[in-house]
Design an enzyme around this catalytic site. Sequence first.
Site, PDB file in Angstrom:
ATOM      1  N   SER A   1      -5.655  36.181  26.143  1.00 33.77           N
ATOM      2  CA  SER A   1      -6.539  36.601  25.053  1.00 33.77           C
ATOM      3  C   SER A   1      -7.031  38.022  25.256  1.00 33.77           C
ATOM      4  O   SER A   1      -6.979  38.858  24.342  1.00 33.77           O
ATOM      5  CB  SER A   1      -7.727  35.642  24.945  1.00 33.77           C
ATOM      6  OG  SER A   1      -7.298  34.342  24.619  1.00 33.77           O
TER       7      SER A   1
ATOM      8  N   TYR B   1      -6.534  28.621  13.947  1.00 35.31           N
ATOM      9  CA  TYR B   1      -6.787  28.717  12.509  1.00 35.31           C
ATOM     10  C   TYR B   1      -7.232  27.360  11.961  1.00 35.31           C
ATOM     11  O   TYR B   1      -8.400  27.195  11.658  1.00 35.31           O
ATOM     12  CB  TYR B   1      -5.595  29.261  11.720  1.00 35.31           C
ATOM     13  CG  TYR B   1      -5.978  29.580  10.277  1.00 35.31           C
ATOM     14  CD1 TYR B   1      -6.655  30.763   9.981  1.00 35.31           C
ATOM     15  CD2 TYR B   1      -5.705  28.697   9.240  1.00 35.31           C
ATOM     16  CE1 TYR B   1      -7.046  31.048   8.682  1.00 35.31           C
ATOM     17  CE2 TYR B   1      -6.094  28.978   7.937  1.00 35.31           C
ATOM     18  CZ  TYR B   1      -6.765  30.148   7.664  1.00 35.31           C
ATOM     19  OH  TYR B   1      -7.160  30.430   6.378  1.00 35.31           O
TER      20      TYR B   1
ATOM     21  N   TYR C   1      -3.961  25.861  27.890  1.00 38.31           N
ATOM     22  CA  TYR C   1      -5.043  26.830  27.721  1.00 38.31           C
ATOM     23  C   TYR C   1      -5.926  26.369  26.565  1.00 38.31           C
ATOM     24  O   TYR C   1      -5.511  26.393  25.409  1.00 38.31           O
ATOM     25  CB  TYR C   1      -4.440  28.210  27.453  1.00 38.31           C
ATOM     26  CG  TYR C   1      -5.411  29.354  27.230  1.00 38.31           C
ATOM     27  CD1 TYR C   1      -6.784  29.242  27.459  1.00 38.31           C
ATOM     28  CD2 TYR C   1      -4.935  30.590  26.780  1.00 38.31           C
ATOM     29  CE1 TYR C   1      -7.643  30.298  27.262  1.00 38.31           C
ATOM     30  CE2 TYR C   1      -5.794  31.662  26.578  1.00 38.31           C
ATOM     31  CZ  TYR C   1      -7.146  31.505  26.813  1.00 38.31           C
ATOM     32  OH  TYR C   1      -7.990  32.569  26.607  1.00 38.31           O
TER      33      TYR C   1
ATOM     34  N   LYS D   1      -6.324  26.130  31.901  1.00 40.08           N
ATOM     35  CA  LYS D   1      -7.401  27.113  31.825  1.00 40.08           C
ATOM     36  C   LYS D   1      -8.394  26.643  30.781  1.00 40.08           C
ATOM     37  O   LYS D   1      -8.055  26.493  29.610  1.00 40.08           O
ATOM     38  CB  LYS D   1      -6.878  28.503  31.450  1.00 40.08           C
ATOM     39  CG  LYS D   1      -7.998  29.540  31.381  1.00 40.08           C
ATOM     40  CD  LYS D   1      -7.532  30.896  30.885  1.00 40.08           C
ATOM     41  CE  LYS D   1      -8.715  31.859  30.829  1.00 40.08           C
ATOM     42  NZ  LYS D   1      -8.374  33.148  30.199  1.00 40.08           N
TER      43      LYS D   1
ATOM     44  N   ILE E   1      -9.764  32.011  35.985  1.00 37.81           N
ATOM     45  CA  ILE E   1      -8.941  33.056  35.381  1.00 37.81           C
ATOM     46  C   ILE E   1      -9.907  33.832  34.493  1.00 37.81           C
ATOM     47  O   ILE E   1     -10.118  33.481  33.335  1.00 37.81           O
ATOM     48  CB  ILE E   1      -7.766  32.481  34.570  1.00 37.81           C
ATOM     49  CG1 ILE E   1      -6.901  31.568  35.439  1.00 37.81           C
ATOM     50  CG2 ILE E   1      -6.917  33.597  33.982  1.00 37.81           C
ATOM     51  CD1 ILE E   1      -5.750  30.884  34.700  1.00 37.81           C
TER      52      ILE E   1
END
Length: 297
Positions: A44, A107, A133, A162, A207
């Site tokens: 990201s 979304y 993730y 994550k 992370i």
Amino acid sequence: MKCEYITPAVTIFDENRKLDIESLHNLYDHLIKGGVDGILILGSIGEFFAIPIESKKELIRLAVKKISRRTKLLVGTASMDINETIELSKYACEQGVDGIVVISPYYFGLSQQSVEEYYDKVADECPGDLYLYSFPDRTGYDISPNVTLNLLRKHKNIVGYKDTIPGMDHTRELIKLIKPEFPDFKIYSGFDDNFAHNVMSGGDGCIGGLSNLVPEACSAWVKAFKDNDLKMISDIQRKIDCLMDIYQVGKPFVPYIKRALMLKGISVKDYCSFPLPMANEQEILKLKAIMEKSGLI
């Protein structure tokens, strides 16, 4: 205690919003010298959402060559098009990365059944290690502990998770449910200030984006846990807590991490994908104040 600190690296662009190869080399050398346990590109904070697939492939090749096994290399391969996710995942594995990281589709919020089906397909097609993730602030939903357990029972190549949430409640439930059956499954927090809590709860570390700026402090934090050095653990926690203010300087926080790197003296640039802003003078003053308070400048 065993734990790791992996850096989700920023992506450095030039003034034309193309990959800045020299600056990326400087960043990777800075992180490796700082002792981080791995580097994640195209996460990201790496602006994966705004980079064309051919540029992503170029960045993967660049990182594989430059990092050259000096630390673990993970690659974010997510796309809103699952076919592109699978294509990039296969490409990254062919290039020799250590694993891929895939955020769930965003979304529209998905049911947990749809989330499981999505990762079933990605895992079936991925020829390497896959990390889940979860980032509910961006996707609108989490990847539940029960779905995670179901996936692990079906796919040996799903090796980690994550969990990017502000607190530890969800991560703690993951650890409690998953670790008894899959003790080697890696569960990382996504916010830097959760690192110590994660490790003490039985997780595997973090992370976190601040390790772009202070990789030496993050690697020292890992060492402090290995040495059972409670004072050092506490000292670094307070330093990280102070540096967390960088995330609040402006929205989104990515440009301010890049500018902070420049203020620290790392030879990079702070251009971002459009329409992410560049830090203005007032914001730069805020960054300097935070970094001076933390002893960085």
